[in-house]
Design a protein around this motif. Structure first.
Motif, PDB file in Angstrom:
ATOM      1  N   LEU A  44      15.492  37.802  80.404  1.00 59.83           N
ATOM      2  CA  LEU A  44      15.480  36.558  81.170  1.00 59.83           C
ATOM      3  C   LEU A  44      16.145  35.425  80.398  1.00 59.83           C
ATOM      4  N   LEU A  45      15.845  35.355  79.107  1.00 58.85           N
ATOM      5  CA  LEU A  45      16.461  34.307  78.282  1.00 58.85           C
ATOM      6  C   LEU A  45      17.975  34.485  78.239  1.00 58.85           C
ATOM      7  N   LEU A  46      18.429  35.727  78.143  1.00 58.09           N
ATOM      8  CA  LEU A  46      19.866  35.995  78.186  1.00 58.09           C
ATOM      9  C   LEU A  46      20.463  35.576  79.526  1.00 58.09           C
ATOM     10  N   ALA A  47      19.711  35.799  80.613  1.00 61.37           N
ATOM     11  CA  ALA A  47      20.208  35.415  81.941  1.00 61.37           C
ATOM     12  C   ALA A  47      20.374  33.904  82.054  1.00 61.37           C
ATOM     13  N   VAL A  48      19.389  33.156  81.545  1.00 61.47           N
ATOM     14  CA  VAL A  48      19.474  31.692  81.572  1.00 61.47           C
ATOM     15  C   VAL A  48      20.655  31.229  80.734  1.00 61.47           C
ATOM     16  N   GLN A  49      20.793  31.827  79.546  1.00 57.69           N
ATOM     17  CA  GLN A  49      21.927  31.465  78.689  1.00 57.69           C
ATOM     18  C   GLN A  49      23.246  31.822  79.372  1.00 57.69           C
ATOM     19  N   GLY A  50      23.276  32.965  80.066  1.00 55.37           N
ATOM     20  CA  GLY A  50      24.497  33.378  80.741  1.00 55.37           C
ATOM     21  C   GLY A  50      24.923  32.392  81.815  1.00 55.37           C
ATOM     22  N   LEU A  51      23.947  31.947  82.638  1.00 58.16           N
ATOM     23  CA  LEU A  51      24.260  30.951  83.672  1.00 58.16           C
ATOM     24  C   LEU A  51      24.691  29.631  83.049  1.00 58.16           C
ATOM     25  N   PHE A  52      24.007  29.237  81.990  1.00 61.50           N
ATOM     26  CA  PHE A  52      24.371  28.024  81.266  1.00 61.50           C
ATOM     27  C   PHE A  52      25.807  28.129  80.754  1.00 61.50           C
ATOM     28  N   GLY A  53      26.152  29.324  80.237  1.00 58.64           N
ATOM     29  CA  GLY A  53      27.502  29.548  79.735  1.00 58.64           C
ATOM     30  C   GLY A  53      28.552  29.541  80.831  1.00 58.64           C
ATOM     31  N   ILE A  54      28.215  30.135  81.996  1.00 56.29           N
ATOM     32  CA  ILE A  54      29.159  30.150  83.114  1.00 56.29           C
ATOM     33  C   ILE A  54      29.459  28.730  83.588  1.00 56.29           C
ATOM     34  N   ALA A  55      28.399  27.928  83.737  1.00 47.64           N
ATOM     35  CA  ALA A  55      28.582  26.554  84.209  1.00 47.64           C
ATOM     36  C   ALA A  55      29.442  25.753  83.239  1.00 47.64           C
ATOM     37  N   ASN A  56      29.184  25.930  81.941  1.00 52.09           N
ATOM     38  CA  ASN A  56      29.982  25.213  80.942  1.00 52.09           C
ATOM     39  C   ASN A  56      31.406  25.743  80.885  1.00 52.09           C
ATOM     40  N   TYR A 119      27.865  16.508  84.468  1.00 53.82           N
ATOM     41  CA  TYR A 119      29.063  16.851  85.238  1.00 53.82           C
ATOM     42  C   TYR A 119      29.118  16.100  86.571  1.00 53.82           C
ATOM     43  N   PHE A 120      27.968  15.835  87.182  1.00 56.32           N
ATOM     44  CA  PHE A 120      27.970  15.039  88.399  1.00 56.32           C
ATOM     45  C   PHE A 120      28.390  13.590  88.094  1.00 56.32           C
ATOM     46  N   THR A 121      28.031  13.092  86.904  1.00 56.54           N
ATOM     47  CA  THR A 121      28.446  11.746  86.513  1.00 56.54           C
ATOM     48  C   THR A 121      29.954  11.678  86.321  1.00 56.54           C
ATOM     49  N   VAL A 122      30.517  12.689  85.657  1.00 53.22           N
ATOM     50  CA  VAL A 122      31.965  12.754  85.506  1.00 53.22           C
ATOM     51  C   VAL A 122      32.636  12.810  86.879  1.00 53.22           C
ATOM     52  N   LEU A 123      32.037  13.582  87.776  1.00 48.06           N
ATOM     53  CA  LEU A 123      32.572  13.709  89.131  1.00 48.06           C
ATOM     54  C   LEU A 123      32.591  12.357  89.838  1.00 48.06           C
ATOM     55  N   LEU A 124      31.507  11.582  89.724  1.00 49.42           N
ATOM     56  CA  LEU A 124      31.418  10.278  90.383  1.00 49.42           C
ATOM     57  C   LEU A 124      32.377   9.263  89.764  1.00 49.42           C
ATOM     58  N   LEU A 125      32.548   9.321  88.443  1.00 48.55           N
ATOM     59  CA  LEU A 125      33.416   8.355  87.768  1.00 48.55           C
ATOM     60  C   LEU A 125      34.888   8.641  88.004  1.00 48.55           C
ATOM     61  N   GLY A 126      35.219   9.919  88.212  1.00 51.68           N
ATOM     62  CA  GLY A 126      36.624  10.280  88.395  1.00 51.68           C
ATOM     63  C   GLY A 126      37.432   9.944  87.154  1.00 51.68           C
ATOM     64  N   LYS A 127      38.632   9.423  87.347  1.00 55.12           N
ATOM     65  CA  LYS A 127      39.484   9.075  86.209  1.00 55.12           C
ATOM     66  C   LYS A 127      38.901   7.940  85.376  1.00 55.12           C
ATOM     67  N   GLY A 128      37.971   7.194  85.987  1.00 59.69           N
ATOM     68  CA  GLY A 128      37.304   6.135  85.237  1.00 59.69           C
ATOM     69  C   GLY A 128      36.413   6.655  84.131  1.00 59.69           C
ATOM     70  N   ALA A 129      36.221   7.975  84.073  1.00 64.43           N
ATOM     71  CA  ALA A 129      35.395   8.561  83.015  1.00 64.43           C
ATOM     72  C   ALA A 129      35.941   8.269  81.627  1.00 64.43           C
ATOM     73  N   ILE A 202      35.184  22.147  90.749  1.00 63.45           N
ATOM     74  CA  ILE A 202      34.588  22.879  89.621  1.00 63.45           C
ATOM     75  C   ILE A 202      33.422  22.106  89.012  1.00 63.45           C
ATOM     76  N   PHE A 203      33.493  20.780  88.968  1.00 66.85           N
ATOM     77  CA  PHE A 203      32.366  20.007  88.452  1.00 66.85           C
ATOM     78  C   PHE A 203      31.150  20.165  89.366  1.00 66.85           C
ATOM     79  N   THR A 204      31.381  20.211  90.678  1.00 63.45           N
ATOM     80  CA  THR A 204      30.285  20.398  91.631  1.00 63.45           C
ATOM     81  C   THR A 204      29.650  21.778  91.474  1.00 63.45           C
ATOM     82  N   VAL A 205      30.481  22.815  91.398  1.00 61.47           N
ATOM     83  CA  VAL A 205      29.965  24.172  91.252  1.00 61.47           C
ATOM     84  C   VAL A 205      29.170  24.316  89.953  1.00 61.47           C
ATOM     85  N   SER A 206      29.634  23.701  88.879  1.00 61.18           N
ATOM     86  CA  SER A 206      28.903  23.746  87.611  1.00 61.18           C
ATOM     87  C   SER A 206      27.514  23.147  87.772  1.00 61.18           C
TER      88      SER A 206
END
Length: 434
Positions: A44-56, A119-129, A202-206
């Motif tokens: 289970l811990l590997l699964a959580v790490q795997g999802l964390f890794g996919i999102a990143n 990532y949602f914050t980066v998405l909202l800021l856009g190029k203003g990030a 991609i930021f949304t999917v993450s």
């Protein structure tokens, strides 16, 4: 994983594994040195790490590109990463009390949730990030600190010396699998949709994947808490001349020096050489596929007795593969470097990680302070990464006048795994302190 190992006396763990330390599937008498299977909690811990890794992997691979395209400033990328590493190290130290005395699983979940918010914050800021690069780096540093502190403590508690190399092999395999698919898909989306829309997707999917990882983490059992957090425990260890951590800490710093630069600069160089996100995705696909096979094979055959020679071969090899970067920085030379690194990195990083955690569990007193030692480990990595970033920022002004300045920087910081091996060779053999 950083991605984060060590030998433990099996007879001591036999008496404490389910007793006063409450560490679940820790080393048990008669099997700690030979048990290489992973139980359900480890999976289970590997699964959580795997999802964390996919999102990143989906977004993190392209975040430096996104910031660079909006700012055309390589120094801004450096400051973003420096703020991220610095805050993550500080978070480890402060959150150590929460993890040791309260609910470490909530720290892990908070880290996952904050990553999604980032990532949602980066998405909202856009190029203003780009105007908020340092605060954004600090936010991501908080997320990384909360997640990896809890992850490393739980990882220590649910694994044994006999199966840590296997766990690390699987962790590397999952990370490589994420690196195969996620950046390739991201590159295809960014290239296909062009402009901001591809990055927004991609930021949304993450963010969604981070939410799924947080939900899955609720199936991880709440771990028992024992003892009180000692804020300066790690520093006190370093004052003792005979303490092995006086050699281990500089080794971890050496590991961090390389990571601090390579974790973001390689992808940036690939994009600057090609100006094409899809080619960066293809680069990640090919190098991660090689890493997947390598992590699988090495995780399958590596044993504590083979760690020392494996780590030496790996350290020399991942330094040697930097040489092609002295040729013109083209996609082909970068690919040679990437494939070589992917092939040999598991030989270096699996023994290093396993040896450090074995050191934490070398005796009863040490394992009681596993949270403090994990904080010490992460603080050392943070110092190393910050040194690497500082070197990067110092070299930047010379890049225009000296095209090979980056290559020399990468060779200088990329050779530190050899220093790491020299410091760790006594402890990497799987018996902790001799």
């Amino acid at each position: 994983m950083e991605h984060g190992n060590h030998t433990v006396h099996s007879r001591w763990f036999a008496s404490t594994a389910q007793g006063k330390l409450g560490t679940g599937s820790l080393e048990r008498e008669g099997q700690s040195a030979v048990n290489r299977t992973l139980d359900r909690q480890a999976v289970l811990l590997l699964a959580v790490q795997g999802l964390f890794g996919i999102a990143n992997a989906l977004s993190g691979t392209f975040l430096p590109i996104y910031l660079w395209k909006a700012s055309l400033s390589m120094s801004l990328i450096g400051w973003f990463n420096l703020s991220q590493y610095s805050v993550s190290g500080l978070t480890f130290w402060i959150a150590g009390k929460w993890v040791k005395e309260h609910n470490k699983m909530n720290s892990l979940r908070l880290g996952v949730a904050l990553s999604g918010v980032f990532y949602f914050t980066v998405l909202l800021l856009g190029k203003g990030a780009v105007k908020f690069a340092v605060p954004l780096g600090m936010m991501n540093g908080l997320a990384m600190g909360f997640f990896w502190l809890a992850f490393n403590v739980v990882y220590f508690e649910i694994t044994e010396p006999g199966n840590r190399d296997r766990f690390n092999g699987w962790a590397g395999l999952l990370g490589s699998a994420a690196g195969i698919v996620a950046p390739w898909v991201s590159g295809m989306l960014i290239t296909g949709y062009k402009g901001e829309r591809g990055y927004s997707i991609i930021f949304t999917v993450s963010g969604i994947i981070f939410a799924i990882a947080a939900i899955l983490s609720f199936w991880l059992k709440k771990r028992k808490t024992v003892g009180h957090y000692e804020w300066l425990y790690g520093i006190r260890q370093l004052r003792n001349r005979d303490n092995p951590w006086r050699r281990v800490v500089p080794a971890i710093i050496s590991q961090g020096i390389r990571e601090g630069v390579f974790m973001f600069l390689v992808g940036l160089l690939v994009y600057m050489a090609t100006r094409n996100e899809q080619k960066l995705g293809n680069y990640s696909l090919m190098t991660s596929f090689v890493a997947l096979i390598s992590f699988w094979l090495i995780g399958k055959v590596l044993t504590p007795a083979r760690r020392k020679i494996a780590m030496l071969i790996g350290a020399i090899a991942i330094t040697a593969v930097i040489v092609p970067l002295f040729w013109p920085l083209r996609y082909g030379t970068l690919l040679m470097f990437g494939i070589g690194t992917a092939l040999f990195m598991p030989l270096y990083i699996i023994p290093m990680t396993s040896a450090v955690f074995d050191m934490i569990g070398r005796n009863e007193e040490s394992a009681k302070h596993r949270e403090e030692f994990i904080v010490l480990r992460e603080a050392s990595l943070t110092i190393g990464r910050s040194i690497g970033i500082a070197a990067y920022l110092l070299v930047l002004p010379f890049m225009d006048s000296s095209p090979q300045a980056v290559s020399w920087l990468m060779l200088a910081v990329g050779a530190f795994p050899i220093v790491c091996w020299l410091l760790m060779r006594v402890y990497v053999i799987g018996r902790g302190v001799r």
